[in-house]
Scaffold this motif. Structure first.
Motif, PDB file in Angstrom:
ATOM      1  N   TYR A   1       0.823  -1.203   0.000  1.00  0.00           N
ATOM      2  CA  TYR A   1       0.000   0.000   0.000  1.00  0.00           C
ATOM      3  C   TYR A   1       0.861   1.258   0.000  1.00  0.00           C
ATOM      4  O   TYR A   1       0.510   2.263  -0.632  1.00  0.00           O
ATOM      5  CB  TYR A   1      -0.922  -0.003   1.212  1.00  0.00           C
TER       6      TYR A   1
ATOM      7  N   ASP B   1      -8.447   2.269  -2.285  1.00  0.00           N
ATOM      8  CA  ASP B   1      -9.792   1.982  -1.789  1.00  0.00           C
ATOM      9  C   ASP B   1      -9.844   2.155  -0.282  1.00  0.00           C
ATOM     10  O   ASP B   1      -8.846   2.475   0.374  1.00  0.00           O
ATOM     11  CB  ASP B   1     -10.219   0.569  -2.204  1.00  0.00           C
ATOM     12  N   SER B   2     -10.998   1.922   0.303  1.00  0.00           N
ATOM     13  CA  SER B   2     -11.213   2.183   1.733  1.00  0.00           C
ATOM     14  C   SER B   2     -10.377   1.269   2.614  1.00  0.00           C
ATOM     15  O   SER B   2      -9.866   1.692   3.659  1.00  0.00           O
ATOM     16  CB  SER B   2     -12.701   2.014   2.064  1.00  0.00           C
ATOM     17  N   SER B   3     -10.197  -0.006   2.230  1.00  0.00           N
ATOM     18  CA  SER B   3      -9.414  -0.925   3.057  1.00  0.00           C
ATOM     19  C   SER B   3      -7.943  -0.516   3.083  1.00  0.00           C
ATOM     20  O   SER B   3      -7.281  -0.604   4.127  1.00  0.00           O
ATOM     21  CB  SER B   3      -9.551  -2.358   2.532  1.00  0.00           C
ATOM     22  N   GLU B   4      -7.452  -0.057   1.943  1.00  0.00           N
ATOM     23  CA  GLU B   4      -6.067   0.388   1.892  1.00  0.00           C
ATOM     24  C   GLU B   4      -5.866   1.636   2.737  1.00  0.00           C
ATOM     25  O   GLU B   4      -4.883   1.762   3.481  1.00  0.00           O
ATOM     26  CB  GLU B   4      -5.665   0.661   0.439  1.00  0.00           C
TER      27      GLU B   4
ATOM     28  N   LYS C   1      -7.607   2.498   5.299  1.00  0.00           N
ATOM     29  CA  LYS C   1      -7.759   2.137   6.708  1.00  0.00           C
ATOM     30  C   LYS C   1      -6.457   1.562   7.267  1.00  0.00           C
ATOM     31  O   LYS C   1      -6.025   1.923   8.372  1.00  0.00           O
ATOM     32  CB  LYS C   1      -8.891   1.125   6.866  1.00  0.00           C
ATOM     33  N   LEU C   2      -5.827   0.661   6.516  1.00  0.00           N
ATOM     34  CA  LEU C   2      -4.572   0.074   6.986  1.00  0.00           C
ATOM     35  C   LEU C   2      -3.476   1.137   7.099  1.00  0.00           C
ATOM     36  O   LEU C   2      -2.687   1.139   8.057  1.00  0.00           O
ATOM     37  CB  LEU C   2      -4.126  -1.041   6.041  1.00  0.00           C
TER      38      LEU C   2
END
Length: 766
Positions: free
Chosen positions: A382, A395-398, A400-401
């Protein structure tokens, strides 16, 4: 027998209770054996303690004696003492100042050694004493300090007039104390044997104090004896040790002795500085009384432990077993294991619990390691996406991490770190061969760890490995010079540490500070752009602000090119070199051209030299002299100037040598030099060029142009012609190779076959 069956089912309880009883029984056996050895051990410990005490007393006293001997030697070598020893009858006025200086030195020594009671020097020629208390006659000094001792004036004078070297004399004093005299005679004087004797005198109290401070019991007797069987320390010990003889005392070993109806254990050691023996006598009673008390309380403790321990063993066994049963029920319930461990004869409760817990912990550890490893790899992926693309593409998951890992909005600066092997550093304190000893992956690991640790001390930093580079994402507090100075200070410290400790350079290419995650990839692109300028700038620290305004066009007018070509055609190197330097410096210092434009400029200048060589009739110069085209157009301004200067001078030398007379003369001199030195193994084109004060490329070009044969071939042919003569005369191959200048017989055979067509061995056979 339901109770017995119940105990059998509770195998862990039985083993737990049995282990307590076994421990008690083991303690009983051990305690019986220990109590039997208490007395013996106490005696051995007392002997060891006595030996240690004796060694301590010996070290203390020997150190004192050694210090006294040093002072005696110091005074014996004093020039003032030697001079005053030459004085006869009495000291004159000119001797008084020297006597006063000696008096001051004695005062200084006595002040530094508080244990010295008397410190003086006796001069036999004048019957005078110079002491720390003043200068006086021996008669007066005797009346002041020796009248109450067991020695007369004449005996003292006789003793002081004798030759001494580290001699020790014991005098009996009052109130049970002895006087110890340390004597040393000065060196020989101009008038014969030495007439000065140095005396340092102490009371036995100084020795008694050291002994008393080391004794572990007041009943212990410690005596210091000399070879005259005298007690050096307190005279009060004379009666106790009067039955001992100096020669009969066993030294460096333990012994037993009866004195006045008492039994003593003794130990004696010999001084390393003098003939003294240090003797210690300890009564057996002080050792045995303590051992008996230890035996009594040991047996009493054993009885109490047996009674109380049995009841506690039962109580603790029963109490400690209940948690084991609870853990077993929990494992069965949670893991679905319904096996009846209580009935198993191969595995008890402890072993069952251990195997289940070990399996659980191993599974959890493997899971955590895998999770952490995958999380780290995912974060690195990421981060690289964030560097290579805008933040909006994630995206949102990336996102967030990244947020959970501390990558949030703020001021970010991207720095690319790499090894400095591609930078031509001008520093000479680190040899280049040291830089190549570490593999590239290890260098990259060192850069990431060292730089990451130092940057994290000032700002939150994330490190990322991308190919051969290490990328640092630094989050600054604000956009100001203070933050920039802190960041560059940490990078400078990392650079110096890597250079000094690991012996290689680090290249640092930094983009500008950007606010917001959406601009991180812009800072990354800027840092990538700075990497192209690493070969141009004479530094390992490159900031994007330093190169962002560089020109994309270079300055090289036709007038300067014409000047260069004209100068070379006339064989004038200096005007051509000045013109090239002018072009390079204008583009470096004024126009600040980009790396790509600099490379183009280098090729353009090289093309001018090729055209100049053709016009001057030296077109073959670039065919015979290989030029590294990649190297000519890269590097710093100074490096490119040096490369072009060397090339222009060689080209102009070739132009000058195109004249028939000069070339012929050069060829004749070369051939004469080779015929005279062909036997030298070091003879080659470079050696010949050094002798002719020319470059190797120039003499090779001129020689081939005049003769049609390369210079190297002429050298080899000269050697081979001589070799043929020697082989026909019966010389061996090795002798011939050595006499003809070949470094080895292998190279001789190879060159001989190339020139003659057969090997030297075949020629000898023919």
């Amino acid at each position: 027998m339901p109770g017995v069956k119940k105990l059998r089912r509770r195998s862990a309880f039985v083993k737990l209770f049995g282990s307590y009883l076994l421990i008690l029984g083991f303690m009983l056996v051990i305690e019986i054996g220990v109590s039997a050895m208490v007395l013996r051990t106490a005696r051995e410990q007392a002997e060891t303690l006595n030996l240690s005490l004796m060694q301590m007393v010996k070290n203390e006293c020997d150190n004192q004696i050694s210090s006294i001997f040093r002072h005696l030697d110091q005074l014996a070598l004093e020039e003032q003492v030697q001079t005053l020893s030459n004085v006869m009858d009495s000291f004159e006025s000119e001797d008084q100042y020297m006597a006063y200086s000696l008096y001051s030195e004695l005062r200084s020594i006595e002040y530094s050694s508080e244990e010295y009671r008397l410190l003086y020097i006796y001069f036999a020629n004048t019957d005078t004493v110079i002491s720390s208390t003043g200068n006086m006659s021996l008669q007066m000094y005797y009346d002041l300090y020796y009248q109450e001792l067991d020695i007369s004036l004449e005996e003292l004078r006789t003793f002081l007039s004798q030759q001494h070297y580290h001699d020790i004399c014991v005098l009996s004093g009052g109130e049970g104390a002895n006087e110890i005299m340390y004597a040393m005679t000065s060196l020989e004087t101009d008038i014969g044997e030495a007439s000065a004797t140095i005396i340092i005198q102490l009371t036995s109290d100084a020795i008694d104090e050291r002994i008393d401070s080391a004794k572990w019991d007041d009943a212990i007797l410690v005596s210091v004896m000399n070879s005259q069987n005298q007690s050096v320390n307190s005279a009060s010990l004379t009666e106790e040790v009067s039955n001992l003889n100096y020669e009969e005392i066993p030294v460096e070993s333990n012994f037993s002795i009866d004195l006045d109806g008492k039994r003593y254990m003794g130990v004696a050691t010999r001084s390393e500085e003098t003939d003294w023996i240090y003797l210690l006598l300890a009564p057996f009673s002080i050792v045995e009384s303590g051992a008996r008390r230890m035996q009594f309380f040991s047996f009493l403790g054993i009885g109490i432990c047996l009674i109380v321990g049995f009841f506690f063993s039962w109580y603790l066994s029963n109490r400690n077993y209940n948690p084991i049963r609870g853990l077993m029920d929990l494992f069965k319930k949670e893991r679905g294991d319904s096996s009846d461990i209580g009935r198993s004869e191969e595995q008890n409760e402890y072993q069952w619990l251990e195997s289940k817990a070990e399996s659980l912990f191993q599974e959890n550890k493997s899971f955590q390691q895998t999770l952490e490893r995958n999380r780290k790899r995912l974060l690195e992926f990421y981060l690289y996406r964030l560097l290579a693309n805008s933040y909006e593409t994630l995206d949102s998951s990336e996102r967030k991490l990244l947020t959970e890992s501390g990558i949030t909005d703020g001021i970010w600066r991207v720095i690319i770190l790499s090894t400095g092997s591609d930078v031509q550093d001008t520093e000479k304190d680190v040899p280049e061969d040291e830089q190549d000893k570490l593999p590239q992956d290890l260098k990259q690991f060192i850069i990431g760890n060292v730089t990451g640790e130092l940057l994290n001390e000032v700002f939150p930093t994330h490190m990322l490995d991308v190919g051969e580079y290490v990328i640092a994402l630094v989050r600054l507090n604000e956009m100001n010079t203070d933050n920039y100075d802190l960041m560059w200070g940490a990078l400078g410290k990392a650079y110096e540490l890597i250079k000094d400790k690991f012996h290689f350079y680090m290249q640092i290419c930094a983009g500008t500070a950007k606010e917001g995650l959406e601009n991180i990839h812009i800072s990354y692109q800027e840092s990538r752009e700075t990497q192209a300028y690493a070969p141009l700038l004479e530094t390992h620290f490159i900031n994007y602000d330093d190169i962002k305004n560089r020109s994309k066009r270079y300055y090289y007018p036709i007038e300067i090119e014409t000047r260069i070509m004209t100068a070379i055609a006339d064989g004038l190197a200096d005007p051509a070199i000045l013109a090239v330097k002018e072009v390079l410096r204008v583009n470096y210092q004024e126009n600040h051209i980009t790396a790509r434009m600099l490379s183009c400029l280098g090729y353009d200048l090289l093309g001018t030299l090729v055209k100049s060589a053709d016009l001057a009739g030296c077109g073959e110069f670039f065919e015979e002299n290989r030029v590294d085209l990649e190297q000519m157009g890269h590097g710093t301004c100074g490096e490119m100037e040096r490369r072009f200067e060397q090339l222009i001078r060689e080209l102009c030398s070739c132009v000058e040598g195109t004249g028939e007379d000069g070339s012929a003369n050069l060829v004749d001199r070369l051939q004469k030099y080779i015929l005279e030195n062909y036997q030298n193994p070091d003879l080659n084109i470079s050696q010949a060029a050094l002798y002719m004060d020319k470059t190797p490329a120039y003499i090779s070009s001129v020689y081939k142009k005049q003769t049609g044969v390369s210079l190297l071939k002429f050298i080899n042919q000269t050697r081979i012609d001589q070799a043929v003569k020697l082989l026909k005369e019966g010389k061996s191959v090795n002798e011939t190779a050595q006499q003809c200048g070949f470094s080895s017989s292998r190279s001789f055979i190879r060159v001989f076959k190339e020139c003659v067509g057969i090997t030297p061995g075949q020629m000898k056979k023919d």
